[in-house]
Design a protein around this motif. Structure first.
Motif, PDB file in Angstrom:
ATOM      1  N   GLY A 237      -0.493   7.691 -14.235  1.00 40.80           N
ATOM      2  CA  GLY A 237      -1.861   7.545 -14.728  1.00 40.80           C
ATOM      3  C   GLY A 237      -2.501   8.858 -15.116  1.00 40.80           C
ATOM      4  N   THR A 238      -3.682   9.062 -14.579  1.00 41.15           N
ATOM      5  CA  THR A 238      -4.438  10.271 -14.901  1.00 41.15           C
ATOM      6  C   THR A 238      -3.690  11.538 -14.493  1.00 41.15           C
TER       7      THR A 238
ATOM      8  N   THR B  95       0.804   7.932  -3.710  1.00 40.51           N
ATOM      9  CA  THR B  95       1.267   7.000  -4.739  1.00 40.51           C
ATOM     10  C   THR B  95       2.765   6.744  -4.567  1.00 40.51           C
TER      11      THR B  95
ATOM     12  N   THR C 281       5.273   8.078  -7.177  1.00 44.31           N
ATOM     13  CA  THR C 281       5.352   9.541  -7.199  1.00 44.31           C
ATOM     14  C   THR C 281       6.148  10.044  -5.989  1.00 44.31           C
TER      15      THR C 281
ATOM     16  N   LEU D  87      -7.620   6.366 -21.400  1.00 44.74           N
ATOM     17  CA  LEU D  87      -7.387   5.660 -20.123  1.00 44.74           C
ATOM     18  C   LEU D  87      -8.703   5.485 -19.368  1.00 44.74           C
ATOM     19  N   LYS D  88      -9.501   6.557 -19.345  1.00 45.84           N
ATOM     20  CA  LYS D  88     -10.762   6.501 -18.599  1.00 45.84           C
ATOM     21  C   LYS D  88     -11.651   5.399 -19.154  1.00 45.84           C
TER      22      LYS D  88
ATOM     23  N   SER E 195     -10.399   8.601 -11.763  1.00 47.55           N
ATOM     24  CA  SER E 195     -10.272   9.998 -11.360  1.00 47.55           C
ATOM     25  C   SER E 195     -10.930  10.933 -12.374  1.00 47.55           C
TER      26      SER E 195
ATOM     27  N   VAL F 203     -12.668   4.960  -8.251  1.00 45.21           N
ATOM     28  CA  VAL F 203     -11.282   4.659  -8.644  1.00 45.21           C
ATOM     29  C   VAL F 203     -10.884   5.513  -9.851  1.00 45.21           C
TER      30      VAL F 203
ATOM     31  N   VAL G 226       2.524  15.372  -9.294  1.00 45.52           N
ATOM     32  CA  VAL G 226       1.065  15.521  -9.294  1.00 45.52           C
ATOM     33  C   VAL G 226       0.476  14.218  -8.780  1.00 45.52           C
ATOM     34  N   SER G 227      -0.349  14.315  -7.749  1.00 46.61           N
ATOM     35  CA  SER G 227      -0.947  13.093  -7.204  1.00 46.61           C
ATOM     36  C   SER G 227      -2.241  13.429  -6.474  1.00 46.61           C
ATOM     37  N   GLN G 228      -3.331  12.866  -6.939  1.00 45.76           N
ATOM     38  CA  GLN G 228      -4.605  13.079  -6.262  1.00 45.76           C
ATOM     39  C   GLN G 228      -4.487  12.671  -4.809  1.00 45.76           C
TER      40      GLN G 228
HETATM   41  C1  AGP Z   1      -7.183   7.409 -12.436  1.00 42.67           C
HETATM   42  O1  AGP Z   1      -8.398   7.242 -13.073  1.00 42.67           O
HETATM   43  C2  AGP Z   1      -6.462   6.212 -12.255  1.00 42.67           C
HETATM   44  N1  AGP Z   1      -7.225   5.299 -11.521  1.00 42.67           N
HETATM   45  C3  AGP Z   1      -4.986   6.243 -11.918  1.00 42.67           C
HETATM   46  O2  AGP Z   1      -4.351   6.341 -13.139  1.00 42.67           O
HETATM   47  C4  AGP Z   1      -4.439   7.348 -10.977  1.00 42.67           C
HETATM   48  O3  AGP Z   1      -4.562   8.586 -11.590  1.00 42.67           O
HETATM   49  C5  AGP Z   1      -2.969   7.037 -10.643  1.00 42.67           C
HETATM   50  O4  AGP Z   1      -2.902   5.824  -9.959  1.00 42.67           O
HETATM   51  C6  AGP Z   1      -2.310   8.137  -9.846  1.00 42.67           C
HETATM   52  O5  AGP Z   1      -2.926   8.311  -8.614  1.00 42.67           O
HETATM   53  P1  AGP Z   1      -2.641   9.581  -7.733  1.00 42.67           P
HETATM   54  O6  AGP Z   1      -3.140  10.764  -8.484  1.00 42.67           O
HETATM   55  O7  AGP Z   1      -3.384   9.343  -6.463  1.00 42.67           O
HETATM   56  O8  AGP Z   1      -1.162   9.660  -7.535  1.00 42.67           O
END
Ligand code: AGP
Length: 610
Positions: A302-303, A353, A356, A485-486, A401, A399, A347-349
């Motif tokens: 995703g993001t 995930t 990932t 995407l956003k 990012s 949700v 890369v993962s917020q």
């Molecule tokens: C971001 O706006 C999304 N909701 C989504 O794409 C997100 O970036 C994706 O699920 C990955 O998440 P993560 O960065 O926690 O791995």
């Protein structure tokens, strides 16, 4: 995504469970439930829909008792329904289970248990766990859970109660996050720290294959095979207040406005005092190793994947190493060529995930070193990677990012400069110029945010359209993909991002009178080419909004209907500015359409299933 909370102590558990579940709402869910030991035994209350529905139900029929587990479910096996909601129980109704994740072999187990007389009422894999634990039970709940878990394949975090041993709450982690909160005469479990932070700041973070047995006064830690383990207590020093809206209408807006701080925090201590070089001291990789890297894979979803697209340009241009980008769910199935000289960047917020994490493990299995860029200290990705660059964006609740994405860009700039310093691929003057540009970004973002109201008007007009396009070249194309995407995820307006030069190979057929096109024009060497592409869509009736670098806004303005100028910066740094108006556009479009900005339909914050 599903959330777990559990309590064992002296206080009434119902409200503690409900409040804990509310703190996990941001993860996304479609149903909720709790199980509590009451005077009448183990009682369950659950329902499809928001937590408010469950709360209403509990007002009429409260569950009084000081031990309980709660859950918010995001449907995987079986539709959202009262019956499929957690907690689940067995036929004796003496056992209760909450579960995050997926049990891959649940159908085989279900058949086997059905043959023994177990009757199932839901479509879920979780119900199978409660029957399995009941089936394995012979007077010791810990051993029953261990035997059950040994038979399960997949990913799971569990909270288990049985009426036979009401003084115990059993928790298991296997590839799905779970923490144990340590209180005074009471203990907690949570799938995420905010669920329990109101009650304690001292936690044990379970690793895969570990479990905990909680009583009011003790927490016993062990492996799922039963070997006793000890762990250091992790003291959480961040505050719940930072996870609240702080006066903004939505978390997303608050998080957009937090970006200057997130940029500053992510750079802090990583740029040398003289401002001439970047040293990521937290990296354990040696200079010799860096010199041996012959390719980089950037893997994410995703993001975060979109941040990786910018990361590719950054690393290739600054460090001159070839980079491939992969969507994490595809990576391990395409049999990528990974060698010890491949640096894999995940890369993962959230750092949780599933795809990932699986890509990270695949890379390590093949002998590669993995560097994680993540926002969550102590997350699975952070713990398993060989090196971590933490983005100090703070908790991201919406949700969609925003600040996590842009902080990931900062992390890539820092990494690019670090690699360039070691490899000697940039002249000192160029490095200094980049660092000066980086340092200027937070203030430049503040300037963009001051003009947010302009974008509100544009967003309102966009919100009447069913479909629109984002175009750009080079890193502008990468940002266009994130902008698209956003917009999709929170406004539900269809949009597509296109490399501006690619439109005429098919998609141009979709451009007709009035179709909005958002064009990114920040790259000096490409802007004339992009202008030609803008003219192509204008000639077919498109309504064009350009997000342009203020250096050439005058020229661009002649060819478009509206223009939003971002402060002048170096071409490679422009994504960190150009994305801000796109985030604001999506936010205001969603707002204009009356959608739930922070919790868009069908989506979850943390996607811990494949
Ligand atoms: C971001 O706006 C999304 N909701 C989504 O794409 C997100 O970036 C994706 O699920 C990955 O998440 P993560 O960065 O926690 O791995």
């Amino acid at each position: 995504m599903c959330g777990i909370v559990g309590y064992i102590g002296k206080r009434d558990s119902q409200d503690i469970l409900l409040e804990g579940l509310k703190k996990l709402e941001y993860r996304g869910y479609d149903s909720a439930g709790i199980a509590v030991f009451t005077k009448e035994g183990l009682q369950i209350s659950k329902s499809k829909g928001r937590l408010a529905v469950l709360e209403d139900k509990l007002k009429g029929e409260p569950l009084a008792g000081s031990v309980g587990i709660g859950h918010t479910r995001w449907a995987t096996h079986g539709k959202p329904s009262d019956l499929n909601s957690h907690p689940h129980t067995d036929n004796s109704a003496k056992f209760s289970v909450v579960h995050n994740g997926i049990v891959e072999n649940y159908l085989d187990l279900k058949d086997e248990l059905a043959a023994k007389g177990h009757v199932f009422v839901s479509e879920t894999d979780t119900e199978v766990i409660s029957h399995l634990v009941a089936d394995e039970y012979d007077g010791n709940i810990v051993e029953a859970v261990q035997r059950a878990v040994a038979r399960m394949r997949g990913a799971f975090a569990l909270g288990v109660l049985t009426e036979f041993e009401p003084e115990k709450l059993v928790a298991v982690r296997f590839a799905s996050p779970l923490v144990i909160g340590i209180g005074d005469g009471e203990n907690f479990i949570g799938s995420d720290i905010p669920a329990i932070l109101e009650h304690t700041r001292n936690v044990y973070i379970l690793n895969d294959g570990e479990m905990a047995v909680l009583t009011c006064n003790a927490v016993e830690l062990m492996t799922i095979e039963g070997a006793t383990i000890s762990k250091e207590i992790f003291h959480v020093d961040w505050d719940l207040v930072t996870a609240e809206k702080a006066g903004f209408d939505h978390f997303m807006l608050k998080e957009i406005y937090e970006q200057p701080k997130a940029y500053r925090d992510t750079m802090l201590g990583r740029v040398s005092d003289d401002g001439k070089s970047v040293d990521l001291k937290e990296l354990s990789m040696s200079d010799e190793y860096i010199k041996s890297i012959n390719r980089v894979h950037i893997v994410a979803c995703g993001t975060a994947y979109h941040a990786g697209l910018v990361g590719k340009s950054v690393i290739e241009s600054l460090a001159r190493i070839s980079v491939e980008n992969d969507v994490a769910s595809e990576y391990r199935y395409r049999s990528p060529i990974i060698t010890p000289q491949t640096l894999v960047i995940v890369v993962s917020q959230s750092g949780e995930t599933a795809d990932t994490l699986a890509a990270l493990r695949e890379a390590q299995r093949n002998g590669a070193r993995v560097l994680a860029i993540t926002n969550v200290v102590g997350s699975s990705v952070a713990r398993e990677a060989d090196d971590v660059i933490t983005t100090w964006a703070g908790p991201e609740i919406a949700v969609a990012s925003t600040k996590a994405y842009s902080s990931q860009l900062i992390a890539f700039y820092l990494l690019g400069l670090h690699l360039a310093r070691v490899l000697g691929t940039q002249e000192p003057a160029a490095m200094e110029e980049l660092i000066t540009g980086l340092n200027a970004l937070p203030e430049q973002v503040e300037k963009i945010l001051e003009q947010a109201v302009v974008l509100k008007q544009v967003a309102e007009s966009i919100s009447h359209h069913r479909s629109l396009f984002f175009i750009g070249r080079g890193v502008d194309y990468a940002v266009a993909q994130e902008g698209s995407l956003k917009l999709k995820e929170i406004s539900y307006i269809h949009s597509e991002a296109y490399a501006a030069g690619e439109l005429k190979h098919g998609t141009l057929a979709l451009i007709e009178e009035g179709v909005p096109v958002i064009a990114l024009v920040t790259q000096e060497t490409l802007y004339e080419k992009t202008l030609s592409n803008i003219k192509e869509v204008k000639a077919r009736g498109a309504h064009v909004l350009a997000v342009a670098n203020s250096g050439f806004e005058g020229e661009v303005a002649k060819s478009v209907d509206e223009i939003f100028a971002i402060p002048k910066t170096l071409p490679i740094l422009s994504p960190a500015l150009a994305v801000i108006p796109l985030q604001l556009l999506s936010y205001y479009a969603s707002l204009a359409l009356g959608h739930d900005v922070d919790k868009p339909r069908n989506l979850a914050k943390s996607v811990t299933v494949e």
